[in-house]
Motif scaffolding. Sequence first.
Motif, PDB file in Angstrom:
ATOM      1  N   LYS A 156       0.865  -1.175   0.000  1.00  0.00           N
ATOM      2  CA  LYS A 156       0.000   0.000   0.000  1.00  0.00           C
ATOM      3  C   LYS A 156       0.902   1.224   0.000  1.00  0.00           C
ATOM      4  O   LYS A 156       1.882   1.286   0.752  1.00  0.00           O
ATOM      5  N   LEU A 157       0.581   2.192  -0.867  1.00  0.00           N
ATOM      6  CA  LEU A 157       1.310   3.459  -0.832  1.00  0.00           C
ATOM      7  C   LEU A 157       0.831   4.251   0.368  1.00  0.00           C
ATOM      8  O   LEU A 157      -0.359   4.484   0.537  1.00  0.00           O
ATOM      9  N   ASP A 158       1.768   4.611   1.210  1.00  0.00           N
ATOM     10  CA  ASP A 158       1.470   5.359   2.431  1.00  0.00           C
ATOM     11  C   ASP A 158       2.355   6.596   2.412  1.00  0.00           C
ATOM     12  O   ASP A 158       3.442   6.601   2.994  1.00  0.00           O
ATOM     13  N   GLY A 159       1.916   7.616   1.672  1.00  0.00           N
ATOM     14  CA  GLY A 159       2.775   8.762   1.416  1.00  0.00           C
ATOM     15  C   GLY A 159       3.900   8.317   0.500  1.00  0.00           C
ATOM     16  O   GLY A 159       3.644   7.786  -0.569  1.00  0.00           O
ATOM     17  N   VAL A 160       5.144   8.494   0.947  1.00  0.00           N
ATOM     18  CA  VAL A 160       6.275   8.043   0.125  1.00  0.00           C
ATOM     19  C   VAL A 160       6.730   6.634   0.512  1.00  0.00           C
ATOM     20  O   VAL A 160       7.564   6.047  -0.164  1.00  0.00           O
ATOM     21  N   ARG A 161       6.170   6.116   1.588  1.00  0.00           N
ATOM     22  CA  ARG A 161       6.511   4.752   2.027  1.00  0.00           C
ATOM     23  C   ARG A 161       5.676   3.734   1.261  1.00  0.00           C
ATOM     24  O   ARG A 161       4.528   3.994   0.920  1.00  0.00           O
ATOM     25  N   GLU A 199      14.172  10.098  -2.582  1.00  0.00           N
ATOM     26  CA  GLU A 199      13.912  10.157  -4.024  1.00  0.00           C
ATOM     27  C   GLU A 199      12.409  10.265  -4.298  1.00  0.00           C
ATOM     28  O   GLU A 199      11.967  11.113  -5.068  1.00  0.00           O
ATOM     29  N   ARG A 200      11.622   9.415  -3.650  1.00  0.00           N
ATOM     30  CA  ARG A 200      10.175   9.454  -3.876  1.00  0.00           C
ATOM     31  C   ARG A 200       9.568  10.766  -3.388  1.00  0.00           C
ATOM     32  O   ARG A 200       8.662  11.302  -4.023  1.00  0.00           O
ATOM     33  N   GLN A 201      10.064  11.306  -2.267  1.00  0.00           N
ATOM     34  CA  GLN A 201       9.537  12.580  -1.786  1.00  0.00           C
ATOM     35  C   GLN A 201       9.797  13.687  -2.802  1.00  0.00           C
ATOM     36  O   GLN A 201       8.929  14.522  -3.064  1.00  0.00           O
ATOM     37  N   GLU A 202      10.993  13.694  -3.379  1.00  0.00           N
ATOM     38  CA  GLU A 202      11.294  14.690  -4.413  1.00  0.00           C
ATOM     39  C   GLU A 202      10.368  14.523  -5.605  1.00  0.00           C
ATOM     40  O   GLU A 202       9.872  15.502  -6.169  1.00  0.00           O
ATOM     41  N   LEU A 203      10.095  13.267  -5.977  1.00  0.00           N
ATOM     42  CA  LEU A 203       9.190  13.012  -7.104  1.00  0.00           C
ATOM     43  C   LEU A 203       7.759  13.397  -6.761  1.00  0.00           C
ATOM     44  O   LEU A 203       7.033  13.923  -7.613  1.00  0.00           O
ATOM     45  N   VAL A 204       7.343  13.158  -5.521  1.00  0.00           N
ATOM     46  CA  VAL A 204       6.013  13.587  -5.076  1.00  0.00           C
ATOM     47  C   VAL A 204       5.916  15.104  -5.176  1.00  0.00           C
ATOM     48  O   VAL A 204       4.934  15.649  -5.700  1.00  0.00           O
ATOM     49  N   ASP A 205       6.948  15.800  -4.697  1.00  0.00           N
ATOM     50  CA  ASP A 205       6.956  17.265  -4.739  1.00  0.00           C
ATOM     51  C   ASP A 205       6.864  17.790  -6.170  1.00  0.00           C
ATOM     52  O   ASP A 205       6.296  18.858  -6.409  1.00  0.00           O
ATOM     53  N   LEU A 206       7.399  17.021  -7.122  1.00  0.00           N
ATOM     54  CA  LEU A 206       7.345  17.404  -8.542  1.00  0.00           C
ATOM     55  C   LEU A 206       6.082  16.892  -9.231  1.00  0.00           C
ATOM     56  O   LEU A 206       5.884  17.119 -10.423  1.00  0.00           O
ATOM     57  N   GLY A 207       5.249  16.169  -8.475  1.00  0.00           N
ATOM     58  CA  GLY A 207       4.026  15.610  -9.049  1.00  0.00           C
ATOM     59  C   GLY A 207       4.267  14.420  -9.966  1.00  0.00           C
ATOM     60  O   GLY A 207       3.466  14.126 -10.847  1.00  0.00           O
ATOM     61  N   GLN A 208       5.393  13.710  -9.726  1.00  0.00           N
ATOM     62  CA  GLN A 208       5.768  12.603 -10.606  1.00  0.00           C
ATOM     63  C   GLN A 208       5.675  11.227  -9.952  1.00  0.00           C
ATOM     64  O   GLN A 208       5.981  10.230 -10.598  1.00  0.00           O
ATOM     65  N   TYR A 209       5.281  11.155  -8.685  1.00  0.00           N
ATOM     66  CA  TYR A 209       5.140   9.854  -8.022  1.00  0.00           C
ATOM     67  C   TYR A 209       3.914   9.871  -7.140  1.00  0.00           C
ATOM     68  O   TYR A 209       3.736  10.812  -6.360  1.00  0.00           O
TER      69      TYR A 209
END
Length: 148
Positions: free
Chosen positions: A96-101, A126-136
């Motif tokens: 389950k995606l739980d934020g970036v975890r 890495e995933r947090q940066e991608l989340v911030d860019l709207g890419q993950y």
Amino acid sequence: MSKTYVSISLRKLVKTRAQRVCEYCLIHEESTYFGCQVDHIISEKHGGVTEEHNLAYACTYCNRNKGSDIGSIDLLTEQFSRFFNPRIDLWTNHFKLDGVRISTLTTIGEVADRILGFNHIDRLIERQELVDLGQYPSSNALLLISRE
């Protein structure tokens, strides 16, 4: 043992089927520096064949950590458990995606997470940066897990 050649057409099938997303951690190939590779789910070393039902699309990080492993020991029961297999398992049944975890829901998910290193600090950053860019997660990743 020499590795079997994976034809261009078979590579394309695996890549297209996966929507260009790592079938383990859901990172899009364009969002990772080293891209993705075709992975033998059951390695040739363990008798796995180079056919579409035994191939997955994996980011370099997941593929290198997995290596030729097919599973690991569950730390709670001390019993062997196989890894998540994207050809027979539904991602959402084990993770389950739980934020970036990437949280695990089963023993299969737990051993895959531990060995592939889904939640290693570098991968979380890495995933947090991608989340911030709207890419993950990418729209392709969401499509991949929603069609299950």
